[in-house]
Design an enzyme around this catalytic site. Structure first.
Site, mmCIF file in Angstrom:
data_model
loop_
_atom_site.group_PDB
_atom_site.id
_atom_site.type_symbol
_atom_site.label_atom_id
_atom_site.label_comp_id
_atom_site.label_asym_id
_atom_site.label_seq_id
_atom_site.Cartn_x
_atom_site.Cartn_y
_atom_site.Cartn_z
ATOM 1 N N TYR A 33 0.835 -1.201 0.000
ATOM 2 C CA TYR A 33 0.000 0.000 0.000
ATOM 3 C C TYR A 33 0.868 1.248 0.000
ATOM 4 O O TYR A 33 0.636 2.182 -0.789
ATOM 5 C CB TYR A 33 -0.915 -0.018 1.230
ATOM 6 C CG TYR A 33 -1.757 1.223 1.386
ATOM 7 C CD1 TYR A 33 -2.847 1.461 0.561
ATOM 8 C CD2 TYR A 33 -1.456 2.174 2.371
ATOM 9 C CE1 TYR A 33 -3.613 2.611 0.707
ATOM 10 C CE2 TYR A 33 -2.219 3.316 2.529
ATOM 11 C CZ TYR A 33 -3.299 3.536 1.695
ATOM 12 O OH TYR A 33 -4.056 4.681 1.826
ATOM 13 N N GLU A 55 -11.704 6.146 5.389
ATOM 14 C CA GLU A 55 -11.052 7.000 6.381
ATOM 15 C C GLU A 55 -12.016 7.295 7.531
ATOM 16 O O GLU A 55 -11.599 7.404 8.680
ATOM 17 C CB GLU A 55 -10.570 8.306 5.737
ATOM 18 C CG GLU A 55 -9.347 8.165 4.848
ATOM 19 C CD GLU A 55 -8.086 7.795 5.620
ATOM 20 O OE1 GLU A 55 -8.081 7.849 6.854
ATOM 21 O OE2 GLU A 55 -7.090 7.436 4.956
ATOM 22 N N TRP A 63 -5.146 2.300 10.403
ATOM 23 C CA TRP A 63 -5.447 2.128 8.988
ATOM 24 C C TRP A 63 -5.187 0.691 8.548
ATOM 25 O O TRP A 63 -5.877 0.160 7.684
ATOM 26 C CB TRP A 63 -4.639 3.106 8.134
ATOM 27 C CG TRP A 63 -4.854 2.872 6.664
ATOM 28 C CD1 TRP A 63 -3.934 2.468 5.746
ATOM 29 C CD2 TRP A 63 -6.091 3.011 5.939
ATOM 30 N NE1 TRP A 63 -4.517 2.343 4.507
ATOM 31 C CE2 TRP A 63 -5.836 2.668 4.607
ATOM 32 C CE3 TRP A 63 -7.387 3.375 6.311
ATOM 33 C CZ2 TRP A 63 -6.835 2.688 3.621
ATOM 34 C CZ3 TRP A 63 -8.386 3.385 5.341
ATOM 35 C CH2 TRP A 63 -8.104 3.045 4.016
#
Length: 215
Positions: A33, A55, A63
């Site tokens: 990522y 988010e 995350w």
């Protein structure tokens, strides 16, 4: 020695010997990522909608937790096709609250459905989500002279993220506070916040230079 460098510079040394942003860590999924997605400019409305929703789900969590569940979220929310999500009903909310593959938070689930409706309105207003978000891209004078670890730590929000948050909330969006919006800006390439010295910073900047801003 490595931990001292991370504390001072925000950089870590990968298995390949290259320096990367501290948050990349050693997780393989997080690594790909960081290297392949984060900070690279995006103009696809569905991806932009997905990211701002995820988010919102990330609030209060890491995350990485969301990233590991991303495919489940995509399956649960119709690939984040906001036209389809906008048609979700109370029955869908109950279905999603039973889905162990996602974060089962009623407020956040209902927020995605609400924001899907608001996204359609925003497309009607601006032509696309991409055109609306990218008009807020900070100019050179609004960016720090050097993107280093102390700067990032000291600035979890910016005047631009605060403005975008305010404008979205005025249009009825939810779970879009300034910190959430700034994380969205960083991920979608509206800014390049790979730390100076990170192996990805130059390639992300090149991608941003080649990127044709939506109008």
């Amino acid at each position: 020695m490595e931990s001292e460098m991370q504390e001072k510079t925000g950089l870590i040394v990968g298995d390949d010997g290259a320096l990367r942003c501290f948050w990349r860590g050693s997780d393989e999924l997080y690594g790909s990522y960081h290297d392949q997605e984060w900070g690279r400019p995006v103009d696809d409305d569905r991806r932009l909608f997905e990211k701002i929703c995820l988010e919102g789900f990330q609030s209060g969590l890491s995350w990485l937790t969301i990233l590991r569940k991303r495919e489940n979220f995509r399956a649960a929310f119709a690939g984040f096709d906001f036209h389809e999500v906008a048609r979700f009903t109370d029955k869908d909310v109950e279905r999603l609250l039973d889905d162990k593959g996602i974060v089962r938070h009623r407020g956040k689930i209902e927020s995605v459905i609400n924001n899907a409706k608001r996204a359609i309105e925003l497309v009607d207003e601006a032509g696309s989500l991409a055109a609306w978000f990218w008009k807020f891209e900070p100019g050179p004078g609004e960016r720090p002279g050097r993107v280093d670890y102390p700067t990032l730590v000291a600035n979890p929000t910016t005047p631009t993220s605060t403005l975008i948050s305010k404008e979205l909330k005025k249009r009825g969006w939810t779970f879009v506070g300034p910190t959430t919006v700034y994380a969205f800006m960083q991920a979608m390439g509206l800014v390049n916040d790979h730390i100076e010295g990170c192996i990805c910073r130059a390639s992300v900047e090149e991608a941003r230079q080649r990127f044709r801003r939506p109008r």
